[in-house]
Design a protein around this motif. Structure first.
Motif, PDB file in Angstrom:
ATOM      1  N   HIS A   1      -1.737   0.219 -10.234  1.00 19.30           N
ATOM      2  CA  HIS A   1      -0.998  -0.335  -9.104  1.00 19.30           C
ATOM      3  C   HIS A   1      -1.925  -1.337  -8.427  1.00 19.30           C
ATOM      4  O   HIS A   1      -2.995  -0.969  -7.953  1.00 19.30           O
ATOM      5  CB  HIS A   1      -0.607   0.769  -8.104  1.00 19.30           C
TER       6      HIS A   1
ATOM      7  N   ARG B   1       0.913   4.058  -2.990  1.00 18.16           N
ATOM      8  CA  ARG B   1       0.564   5.455  -2.729  1.00 18.16           C
ATOM      9  C   ARG B   1       1.712   6.396  -3.118  1.00 18.16           C
ATOM     10  O   ARG B   1       1.483   7.462  -3.669  1.00 18.16           O
ATOM     11  CB  ARG B   1       0.162   5.647  -1.270  1.00 18.16           C
TER      12      ARG B   1
ATOM     13  N   SER C   1     -12.346   7.707  -4.557  1.00 14.42           N
ATOM     14  CA  SER C   1     -12.314   6.257  -4.331  1.00 14.42           C
ATOM     15  C   SER C   1     -13.589   5.625  -4.863  1.00 14.42           C
ATOM     16  O   SER C   1     -14.664   6.224  -4.796  1.00 14.42           O
ATOM     17  CB  SER C   1     -12.189   5.958  -2.840  1.00 14.42           C
TER      18      SER C   1
ATOM     19  N   GLN D   1       1.733   6.506  -6.881  1.00 12.70           N
ATOM     20  CA  GLN D   1       0.580   7.256  -7.378  1.00 12.70           C
ATOM     21  C   GLN D   1       0.795   8.759  -7.237  1.00 12.70           C
ATOM     22  O   GLN D   1       0.353   9.533  -8.073  1.00 12.70           O
ATOM     23  CB  GLN D   1      -0.693   6.839  -6.628  1.00 12.70           C
ATOM     24  N   ALA D   2       1.508   9.165  -6.211  1.00 11.17           N
ATOM     25  CA  ALA D   2       1.777  10.588  -6.009  1.00 11.17           C
ATOM     26  C   ALA D   2       2.612  11.165  -7.158  1.00 11.17           C
ATOM     27  O   ALA D   2       2.508  12.354  -7.464  1.00 11.17           O
ATOM     28  CB  ALA D   2       2.485  10.807  -4.682  1.00 11.17           C
TER      29      ALA D   2
ATOM     30  N   SER E   1      -6.644   0.529   4.463  1.00 11.49           N
ATOM     31  CA  SER E   1      -6.987   1.577   3.487  1.00 11.49           C
ATOM     32  C   SER E   1      -8.341   1.310   2.854  1.00 11.49           C
ATOM     33  O   SER E   1      -9.133   2.230   2.650  1.00 11.49           O
ATOM     34  CB  SER E   1      -5.919   1.657   2.387  1.00 11.49           C
TER      35      SER E   1
ATOM     36  N   TYR F   1      -7.161  -2.255  -5.242  1.00 13.23           N
ATOM     37  CA  TYR F   1      -7.029  -3.172  -4.114  1.00 13.23           C
ATOM     38  C   TYR F   1      -7.828  -4.427  -4.456  1.00 13.23           C
ATOM     39  O   TYR F   1      -8.974  -4.345  -4.894  1.00 13.23           O
ATOM     40  CB  TYR F   1      -7.566  -2.535  -2.831  1.00 13.23           C
TER      41      TYR F   1
ATOM     42  N   PRO G   1      -6.192   9.698  -7.334  1.00 17.07           N
ATOM     43  CA  PRO G   1      -5.821  10.862  -6.531  1.00 17.07           C
ATOM     44  C   PRO G   1      -7.033  11.721  -6.147  1.00 17.07           C
ATOM     45  O   PRO G   1      -7.013  12.395  -5.130  1.00 17.07           O
ATOM     46  CB  PRO G   1      -4.870  11.639  -7.442  1.00 17.07           C
TER      47      PRO G   1
ATOM     48  N   VAL H   1      -8.679   3.411  -6.016  1.00 16.37           N
ATOM     49  CA  VAL H   1      -8.405   4.736  -5.459  1.00 16.37           C
ATOM     50  C   VAL H   1      -7.606   5.538  -6.479  1.00 16.37           C
ATOM     51  O   VAL H   1      -6.551   5.098  -6.943  1.00 16.37           O
ATOM     52  CB  VAL H   1      -7.632   4.625  -4.128  1.00 16.37           C
TER      53      VAL H   1
ATOM     54  N   ILE I   1      -4.924   3.014  -8.009  1.00 13.96           N
ATOM     55  CA  ILE I   1      -4.552   1.846  -7.211  1.00 13.96           C
ATOM     56  C   ILE I   1      -5.776   0.930  -7.185  1.00 13.96           C
ATOM     57  O   ILE I   1      -6.886   1.378  -6.896  1.00 13.96           O
ATOM     58  CB  ILE I   1      -4.173   2.236  -5.768  1.00 13.96           C
TER      59      ILE I   1
ATOM     60  N   ASP J   1       0.832  -1.193   0.000  1.00 14.04           N
ATOM     61  CA  ASP J   1       0.000   0.000   0.000  1.00 14.04           C
ATOM     62  C   ASP J   1       0.875   1.255   0.000  1.00 14.04           C
ATOM     63  O   ASP J   1       0.626   2.194  -0.759  1.00 14.04           O
ATOM     64  CB  ASP J   1      -0.912  -0.024   1.237  1.00 14.04           C
TER      65      ASP J   1
END
Length: 140
Positions: free
Chosen positions: A94, A59, A127, A62-63, A107, A71, A124, A122, A69, A55
């Motif tokens: 991801h 993250r 979600s 992704q930034a 998360s 899951y 940026p 998710v 992302i 995770d």
């Protein structure tokens, strides 16, 4: 091992159902039953999905790249559907296995009303809990 449990159960069920059929003389039927269970077991196994990251790694990536992302968890038919529809484009996301990363499970619970509902996607900006694969294709 928990990640492999659904796949192992399916393959074992195929053996339990198919082998007696083969032994009793119904070779074609037994082989078909065995093949169907083994195929589905392989499809839901962890290697059928792109390499999972943690995770924290997802993250952080992704930034910088803005990719969504996803899951997921092994044995989830909705995750399998997502993976199948995304097909070759699955590498553009991801992928995080919530069964192998407790932080990932946390998360998901944070955005899914305390549940571990997967797939959860998710971005940026937002979600999505159990979104359609087509919606995810249009995110990135």
């Amino acid at each position: 091992m928990r990640r492999w449990t659904p796949a192992v159960i399916l393959i074992a069920a195929g053996l339990v159902g198919g082998v007696p059929m083969i032994v009793s003389g119904s070779v074609v039927g037994g082989v078909l039953v065995l093949a169907a269970f083994v195929l589905f077991g392989v499809l839901i196994s962890p290697p059928a999905f792109p390499r999972s990251v943690t995770d924290a790694d997802a993250r952080a990536a992704q930034a910088t790249d803005g990719r969504p992302i996803i899951y997921w968890r092994p044995g989830c038919p909705y995750c399998l559907r997502m993976r199948t529809v995304l097909a070759r484009k699955a590498g553009r996301y991801h992928w995080v296995d919530i069964w192998s990363d407790p932080a990932a499970a946390a998360s998901v619970r944070a955005v899914a009303d305390g549940n571990e509902t997967v797939p959860t996607v998710v971005t940026p900006e937002r979600s999505y809990v159990n979104p359609s694969p087509r919606l995810v294709q249009n995110l990135h």
